[in-house]
Design a protein around this motif. Sequence first.
Motif, PDB file in Angstrom:
ATOM      1  N   THR A   1       0.989  -1.145   0.015  1.00 22.28           N
ATOM      2  CA  THR A   1       0.125   0.030  -0.052  1.00 22.28           C
ATOM      3  C   THR A   1       0.959   1.222  -0.024  1.00 22.28           C
TER       4      THR A   1
ATOM      5  N   TRP B   1      -7.595   0.616   8.245  1.00 20.16           N
ATOM      6  CA  TRP B   1      -7.323   0.412   6.586  1.00 20.16           C
ATOM      7  C   TRP B   1      -5.799   0.038   6.690  1.00 20.16           C
TER       8      TRP B   1
ATOM      9  N   THR C   1     -10.887   6.825   9.848  1.00 17.05           N
ATOM     10  CA  THR C   1     -11.659   5.409   9.714  1.00 17.05           C
ATOM     11  C   THR C   1     -11.058   4.863  11.057  1.00 17.05           C
TER      12      THR C   1
ATOM     13  N   HIS D   1      -8.152   9.460   5.679  1.00 18.02           N
ATOM     14  CA  HIS D   1      -9.155   8.439   5.103  1.00 18.02           C
ATOM     15  C   HIS D   1     -10.402   8.347   5.882  1.00 18.02           C
TER      16      HIS D   1
ATOM     17  N   VAL E   1      -6.452  -2.990   1.782  1.00 18.46           N
ATOM     18  CA  VAL E   1      -6.315  -2.208   0.479  1.00 18.46           C
ATOM     19  C   VAL E   1      -6.096  -3.193  -0.497  1.00 18.46           C
TER      20      VAL E   1
END
Length: 548
Positions: free
Chosen positions: A212, A243, A235, A280, A339
């Motif tokens: 990622t 994430w 998040t 995010h 992800v």
Amino acid sequence: MQSNLITPTPSAYTYPLLVKQLLLNSQSLYGDQEITYRGELRYSFHAFRQRVGRLASALTALGVRHGSTVAVMDWDSHRYLESYFGIPMMGATLFTVNVRLSAQQILYTLNDSEAEVVLVHADFVPLLEEIKGDLACVRHVVVLADGEPMPQTSLPVAGEYEVLLGQASPDFTFPDFDEHTKAATFYTTGTTGDPKGVSYSHRDIVLHTMATAMTLCSPRDGQRLHREDVYMPITPMFHVLAWGIPYIAVTLGLKIVLPGRYVPELLLKLHDTEKVTFSHCVPTILQMLLQASQGGMHDLSGWKVIIGGSALSPALCEAALECGIDVFAGYGMSETGPVVSLAQLPPRFKPANRQEEVWMRCSTGRPVPMSDFRIVDENLCDVPHDGKSQGEIVLRTPYLTQGYFKKPDASEALWQGGYLHTQDIAVMMPNGFVQIVDRIKDVIKTGGEWVSSIEVEGLIAEVPGVQESAVIGVRDAKWGERPMAFVVCKPGAKVKAGAIREHLLRYVESKRISKYAVPELDRITFVAEIPKTSVGKINKKVLRDRAV
């Protein structure tokens, strides 16, 4: 025949991929970098490593050993970040409890995970009190008082978090062990049945971090992450390890801003005062931030924000772009690490128009490195990459969950044919960009055609005055199913069902959608809010129940 396997010399270090390795450079190169909680508490990465050692020492004193499970019930705090490292680095398993589940679901997950110790914020002590009599494995509770007096409780409290860390040694030696050791577990938030446990090994987390980060750091400019960014997660840290981005932030030595409980005004204040540049969140949170920022009090330009969890609608994307937010979508699931693709614009991309750019930003994106990302028919054969042929996304990456905890049948169904099945229907463009059409269970089958509820929702969001919508299929004697739309208006706005229907019919005339995708007037319902799951996704099961 002579083997060509490499045989290491006895003194060679084989370097297991463990979470502790993610701390190496951040300590040696970025030890003075800052972590702040709500802008009120600040300390360096050097101090972070000491606190991680103290946490491991304190947990060891409570009997936590290699293979133990330690649960965390907290808002997004420095304590949570310390738990991301300290608990798995000592060989125990971090269990991130979804505090938005019902008390009975939390009880189920605590018992199913066999959690022995719970680190619990004072806000959630009453919830834990409610289920304490049925907890099967919990021996100790550590209260996170957050600077307030300790709450009165009959739980088996071993102490307050800061007090225990203050009494513990920072000089904990984190051992090497097998990189396939379970590092973290959490539970999916499906709308039917009991939550399913998803686990990741140390190897999974390290490889997800690398893949990622490689993708986020690769663009020359725009939609990228770099070492001068200031990172604030929006998040929940209980959801798929936020994430996985906190691990990337620590690995790269970024300044980290942890906001605690999400309050739009506080998030915007922290964005301003801490100079946040990378975050995010789910679409609902982005919508809240845009609404709270109206009036020009906050300059959001240059804020890079990944949207996931639910589809990023073109209308919401446009609104964010108008505020200067470099917004783009990401895709993954609890089972995928998460992800597996990001909607970063291609190099030297020159869109024909704004609509093309918005479409790309809202798309499912392109796969990250090391992802075997396929769209297949029912026989696991690839469908053409023509932007029209639909199939299910199936995956292989080096960090997917290998199965559900204690659920062998569900695990085999997840991995049928040797690929992880996402249940997401999508198309792939010739340039590798993917667009999810719908979830298999949410596709509306009407008039002999498949209608994408996601696409119709996006088009409804274009109608002036519409804040968000959800579209489901309801039974119809003639057509099998017909679409039904639930619509939330912006504060003070008045929208008529006829305006929505007329807007959609224009797309029928241009052949963008089928006539069967347009709800009848009596199937366009205005509601105060749309039900969401505990992680902010639209809960279509609740809507289907209402429509019966």
